[in-house]
Design an enzyme around this catalytic site. Structure first.
Site, PDB file in Angstrom:
ATOM      1  N   LYS A  36     -66.148 -37.964 -52.364  1.00 40.70           N
ATOM      2  CA  LYS A  36     -66.218 -37.027 -51.242  1.00 40.70           C
ATOM      3  C   LYS A  36     -66.595 -35.619 -51.694  1.00 40.70           C
ATOM      4  CE  LYS A  36     -63.060 -39.620 -48.286  1.00 40.70           C
ATOM      5  NZ  LYS A  36     -63.078 -40.827 -49.136  1.00 40.70           N
TER       6      LYS A  36
ATOM      7  N   VAL B 131     -57.586 -48.580 -46.092  1.00 41.19           N
ATOM      8  CA  VAL B 131     -57.588 -49.187 -44.760  1.00 41.19           C
ATOM      9  C   VAL B 131     -57.053 -50.613 -44.787  1.00 41.19           C
ATOM     10  CG1 VAL B 131     -59.546 -47.802 -44.007  1.00 41.19           C
ATOM     11  CG2 VAL B 131     -59.950 -50.050 -45.017  1.00 41.19           C
TER      12      VAL B 131
ATOM     13  N   SER C 129     -43.013 -34.449 -56.025  1.00 46.29           N
ATOM     14  CA  SER C 129     -42.133 -35.248 -55.166  1.00 46.29           C
ATOM     15  C   SER C 129     -41.018 -35.862 -56.017  1.00 46.29           C
ATOM     16  CB  SER C 129     -42.922 -36.352 -54.470  1.00 46.29           C
ATOM     17  OG  SER C 129     -42.045 -37.306 -53.891  1.00 46.29           O
TER      18      SER C 129
END
Length: 637
Positions: free
Chosen positions: A417, A463, A323
């Site tokens: 994960k 979150v 990016s």
């Protein structure tokens, strides 16, 4: 023209320039100190008439001698509004010097005009005048800056120690806050009055809130451990009032608590994790004086790795990111703290194997931290082909380039994960671990290691900022499931542990970071609501402020994460890092299996891709199946 009232006169004095205020102070002392001397002589001789007839000019001259001495002592440089008890020492010393000088002169000249004992009386009277006049002026000036109509926030301070008392004193002349009481755990402080404020025990918080009409609570115990702060915050949030916190002394530049230091309670304060300082030897081993490369340098973890790496003075830091904006942003930020360390921005993807090899060889890279990855579960679940290409074959390219460029150490940033994954992102990261494990076996000249950890606070996928925005918008807070739990860690701590784990590596290890206790996301949301001074809106409390709404698990998401696949784990020598040796695939077999996966990706065959990922990661199971088992287990408890 408005009438000149005492308060308006005080406000005008408060608005004078510092030089004008000094002139007023000197002028006041020039009038009052001779009167103090006259009073001292009158007390010694017994009448005003005798005092006025005894060397009046000499009395005035001796009294005025105190002015230059007090100026040298700094009494006229002090800002009256912020003056403290140090004025006692300065005034006492200055006046003692004046009396001593006069005594010496009187002795040398054999002066008998004034009784020498009157000089000692003068010292007491002048000292009382100087101190009382300064503190009286301080009180008037502080009152003058208080707004006439704007109500200040009535604040209870939890902690009646030095920090809490200094904060209360700072609030005396704050336009925002008004300290109304203390709360403290120590029995020897309870029921006392400190700085004119009553100290209550924690058991009487509700009484204090009602009696003093408290609007917010500030926790002011900067020396408390993380666990102690968490316990205090959980105790006071039950009041339903907004809770703020005074940071630790390390976070405050001068160590003196001030109103401006008060901040919102952050989720990090609720984790109860004490900071463990990095081991200097481990922290610098792979960085100091070496050429270091970071992939994904503009991401959440990559950028923090770069900040931590710069603190150890590498010879050169190479930044790789696909990016342009992310690369520009991190380079621009790091230039301010580089202190002469050359930065090499490299725009490109880890899928460009030729670029990676060229950059590593050209720059003479010695240490690599591979943080580039697609990590948002639902996005990768919807873009299987690109997720596998970037996370699996990008990692393969990094490992191959590190081997060919003879890099000393190459560290993969993995995720919890990857353990028994239920989504493509987690499975792709487990395959990436297998790639590094195979590289460790086939390339003994380079140390390959993996570091696995859970969610980090403040990352692009956290979150916490989402919940904060939802609270500010009036709700609802959206969670995926009432029972979902996650591990959390601060980004700086994670980056520091990654660097230290890489320094301990010998090749092929999977390092697992101690994430502490898992956090139930619903409980996290409730704490954030209460700490904002709001209440949860429920069926039992329909008049509440913010509703928590479960919107369902996202594709591939499971209720809880794990950090270990098996039980083969040993301590690493660092209290926050464990070391695991887990299943690996023979390098030649892995190459063949990756070849099949590459063909499926090139052909865009999603079913073939998933089938081969399951061959590589047999523990990869559908999220619905795993979550059903967990839900059943929770129901049986």
């Amino acid at each position: 023209m408005m009438p000149l009232t005492p308060m308006s006169l005080i406000r005008r004095l408060a608005q004078l320039s510092p030089r004008a205020k000094m002139v007023v102070m000197v002028g006041g002392d020039a009038v009052c100190l001779p009167l103090c001397m006259l009073l001292a002589v009158a007390l010694r001789l017994g009448s005003w008439e005798d005092a006025l007839e005894t060397a009046l000019l000499m009395q005035v001259g001796l009294a005025l001698l105190a002015l230059p001495v007090m100026a040298i002592a700094g009494l006229y440089r002090a800002v009256v509004r912020y003056i403290d008890l140090s004025v006692l020492a300065a005034a006492s010393a200055a006046l003692a010097v004046v009396v001593l000088i006069v005594y010496v002169i009187a002795g040398m000249l054999q002066m008998q005009v004034l009784p020498r004992s009157s000089l000692l009386i003068f010292w007491f009277i002048a000292f009382a005048y100087v101190v009382s006049s300064r503190f009286f002026a301080r009180t008037l000036l502080r009152r003058s800056i208080r707004p006439g109509t704007r109500a200040r926030v009535r604040t209870a301070i939890y902690g009646a120690g030095d920090a809490g008392v200094q904060l209360a004193q700072a609030m005396h002349f704050s336009t925002e806050y008004k300290a109304v009481c203390f709360i403290d755990d120590r029995r020897d402080r309870q029921a006392m009055t400190i700085d004119n404020l009553k100290v209550y025990p924690p058991s009487s918080i509700d009484e204090a809130v009602v009696r003093h009409d408290v609007s917010q609570i500030v926790v002011a115990i900067p020396s408390a451990s993380a666990n102690q702060k968490r316990a205090i915050i959980e105790r006071v949030e039950a009041t339903g009032l907004p809770v703020k916190i005074l940071p630790g002394l390390v976070e405050m530049v001068d160590g003196n608590p001030a109103v401006a230091d008060i901040r919102q309670v952050d989720v990090a304060d609720l984790l109860g994790r004490d900071v463990v300082a990095p081991d200097p030897g481990l922290f610098a081993r792979n960085i100091a004086g070496k050429v270091v490369l970071v992939t994904g340098a503009g991401g959440s973890i990559g950028s923090e790795l770069c900040r931590q790496i710069l603190s150890q003075r590498p010879r050169r830091l190479v930044l790789v990111d696909h990016s342009e904006f992310a690369l520009y942003s991190i380079e621009h930020e790091l230039l301010a703290s580089a202190q002469g360390v050359p930065l090499v921005p490299c725009l490109g993807s880890v899928l460009d194997a030729t670029l990676l090899i060229e950059v590593m060889k050209r720059e003479g890279v010695q240490t690599v931290y591979h943080a580039a990855a697609y990590k948002h579960v639902p996005i990768v679940e919807a873009n299987v082909q690109q997720g596998l290409r970037n996370n699996v074959f990008g990692t393969y390219n990094v490992a191959k380039a590190a081997h060919e460029a003879r890099v000393e150490t190459c560290v993969l940033i993995s995720t919890d994960k990857a353990v028994r994954p239920t989504n493509v992102m987690g499975a792709s990261k487990r395959v990436a671990e297998l790639v590094f494990q195979a590289a460790a076996l086939r390339a003994p000249g380079t140390v390959f290691a993996m570091v696995r950890f859970g969610n980090v606070l403040g990352s692009s996928g956290s979150v916490v900022p989402l919940f904060r925005r939802q609270i500010q918008a009036g709700g609802p807070i959206t969670i995926t499931h009432p029972d979902i739990i996650r591990y959390f860690m601060l980004i700086p701590e994670a980056a520091q542990l990654v660097i230290q784990a890489g320094a301990m590596a010998r090749g092929g290890e999977v390092f697992v970071l101690d994430m502490g206790e898992p956090v139930r996301i619903a409980d996290l949301a409730r704490s954030m609501i209460r700490l904002s001074g709001l209440s949860e809106k429920t069926a039992e409390n329909p008049g509440g402020d913010i509703e928590i709404k479960a919107v369902g698990l996202r594709p591939g998401e499971k209720l809880f994460e794990e950090l270990l696949i098996g039980d083969n784990v040993v301590p690493s020598g660092h209290p926050r890092i464990l070391c695991a040796r887990e299943r690996h695939i023979d390098p030649s077999l892995l190459d063949k299996m990756l070849g099949v996966l590459r063909q499926a990706c090139d052909g865009g065959d999603t079913e073939a891709m998933l089938r081969q990922v399951r061959n590589l990661v047999p523990e990869f199971r559908p999220a619905d199946e795993v979550n059903a088992e967990v839900a059943g287990s929770l129901a049986r408890r």
